[in-house]
Design a protein around this motif. Sequence first.
Motif, PDB file in Angstrom:
ATOM      1  N   GLN A  29      91.177  -7.104 142.640  1.00  0.00           N
ATOM      2  CA  GLN A  29      91.407  -5.732 142.203  1.00  0.00           C
ATOM      3  C   GLN A  29      92.088  -5.766 140.845  1.00  0.00           C
ATOM      4  N   ARG A  30      91.846  -4.737 140.067  1.00  0.00           N
ATOM      5  CA  ARG A  30      92.458  -4.657 138.746  1.00  0.00           C
ATOM      6  C   ARG A  30      93.871  -4.114 138.896  1.00  0.00           C
ATOM      7  N   LEU A  31      94.781  -4.634 138.089  1.00  0.00           N
ATOM      8  CA  LEU A  31      96.141  -4.122 138.063  1.00  0.00           C
ATOM      9  C   LEU A  31      96.170  -2.809 137.306  1.00  0.00           C
ATOM     10  N   PRO A  32      97.011  -1.880 137.741  1.00  0.00           N
ATOM     11  CA  PRO A  32      97.099  -0.617 136.996  1.00  0.00           C
ATOM     12  C   PRO A  32      97.749  -0.863 135.637  1.00  0.00           C
ATOM     13  N   LYS A  33      97.365  -0.054 134.675  1.00  0.00           N
ATOM     14  CA  LYS A  33      97.929  -0.195 133.339  1.00  0.00           C
ATOM     15  C   LYS A  33      99.394   0.237 133.363  1.00  0.00           C
ATOM     16  N   PRO A  34     100.256  -0.443 132.622  1.00  0.00           N
ATOM     17  CA  PRO A  34     101.664  -0.041 132.591  1.00  0.00           C
ATOM     18  C   PRO A  34     101.848   1.252 131.796  1.00  0.00           C
ATOM     19  N   GLN A  35     102.846   2.021 132.197  1.00  0.00           N
ATOM     20  CA  GLN A  35     103.125   3.269 131.488  1.00  0.00           C
ATOM     21  C   GLN A  35     103.888   2.917 130.212  1.00  0.00           C
ATOM     22  N   LEU A  36     103.326   3.243 129.084  1.00  0.00           N
ATOM     23  CA  LEU A  36     103.962   2.921 127.815  1.00  0.00           C
ATOM     24  C   LEU A  36     104.516   4.161 127.121  1.00  0.00           C
ATOM     25  N   ARG A  37     104.031   5.311 127.472  1.00  0.00           N
ATOM     26  CA  ARG A  37     104.534   6.532 126.854  1.00  0.00           C
ATOM     27  C   ARG A  37     105.689   7.084 127.689  1.00  0.00           C
ATOM     28  N   ASN A  38     106.708   7.567 127.022  1.00  0.00           N
ATOM     29  CA  ASN A  38     107.887   8.183 127.648  1.00  0.00           C
ATOM     30  C   ASN A  38     108.633   7.238 128.586  1.00  0.00           C
ATOM     31  N   THR A  39     108.515   5.956 128.363  1.00  0.00           N
ATOM     32  CA  THR A  39     109.207   4.993 129.213  1.00  0.00           C
ATOM     33  C   THR A  39     110.720   5.131 129.073  1.00  0.00           C
ATOM     34  N   LEU A  40     111.199   5.252 127.834  1.00  0.00           N
ATOM     35  CA  LEU A  40     112.636   5.388 127.603  1.00  0.00           C
ATOM     36  C   LEU A  40     113.166   6.690 128.207  1.00  0.00           C
ATOM     37  N   ALA A  41     112.423   7.765 128.047  1.00  0.00           N
ATOM     38  CA  ALA A  41     112.871   9.066 128.567  1.00  0.00           C
ATOM     39  C   ALA A  41     112.970   9.046 130.091  1.00  0.00           C
ATOM     40  N   THR A  42     111.986   8.472 130.758  1.00  0.00           N
ATOM     41  CA  THR A  42     112.027   8.442 132.224  1.00  0.00           C
ATOM     42  C   THR A  42     113.128   7.506 132.719  1.00  0.00           C
ATOM     43  N   ALA A  43     113.320   6.381 132.044  1.00  0.00           N
ATOM     44  CA  ALA A  43     114.382   5.459 132.458  1.00  0.00           C
ATOM     45  C   ALA A  43     115.755   6.089 132.225  1.00  0.00           C
ATOM     46  N   THR A  44     115.910   6.781 131.101  1.00  0.00           N
ATOM     47  CA  THR A  44     117.181   7.434 130.802  1.00  0.00           C
ATOM     48  C   THR A  44     117.492   8.516 131.822  1.00  0.00           C
ATOM     49  N   LYS A  45     116.502   9.294 132.182  1.00  0.00           N
ATOM     50  CA  LYS A  45     116.699  10.348 133.179  1.00  0.00           C
ATOM     51  C   LYS A  45     117.123   9.760 134.523  1.00  0.00           C
ATOM     52  N   LYS A  46     116.466   8.682 134.915  1.00  0.00           N
ATOM     53  CA  LYS A  46     116.791   8.030 136.180  1.00  0.00           C
ATOM     54  C   LYS A  46     118.213   7.474 136.155  1.00  0.00           C
ATOM     55  N   HIS A  47     118.573   6.803 135.063  1.00  0.00           N
ATOM     56  CA  HIS A  47     119.908   6.219 134.970  1.00  0.00           C
ATOM     57  C   HIS A  47     120.988   7.284 134.843  1.00  0.00           C
ATOM     58  N   ALA A  48     120.686   8.401 134.201  1.00  0.00           N
ATOM     59  CA  ALA A  48     121.672   9.490 134.088  1.00  0.00           C
ATOM     60  C   ALA A  48     121.979  10.071 135.468  1.00  0.00           C
TER      61      ALA A  48
END
Length: 120
Positions: A29-48
Amino acid sequence: MRLFSRYYAAQAVASTAEECGVPTKSQQQRLPKPQLRNTLATATKKHAIICFAVAITACLSYRYFIGEPRKKKYAEFWRTFDSHADFKRMVKAGVFENITMADFDEYEQDLLKKLKERKG
């Protein structure tokens, strides 16, 4: 001859891979493509959100496990504290250079006489 030997060698490797349970290219099976857009924003929101939760937990823990018992101890201390007896203890210990125990006793006697005169 070479062509046939390569064919048979590739077939032998393929058959052993199938026997070992390794999936072939068509089965993988093919691996899903990694999310490259808004990675910093989503990580920041999660960590906040995580930081906010940890901070609130720490504040409440400090208040109820340290602050409240400390307030109760202070209240108990000041309820039973006798400043006059504490001052007398310090005079006996010699904390003050200009006051002796005799001076303190004389001062107490003068205060008692004045109080008796006021009352009656």
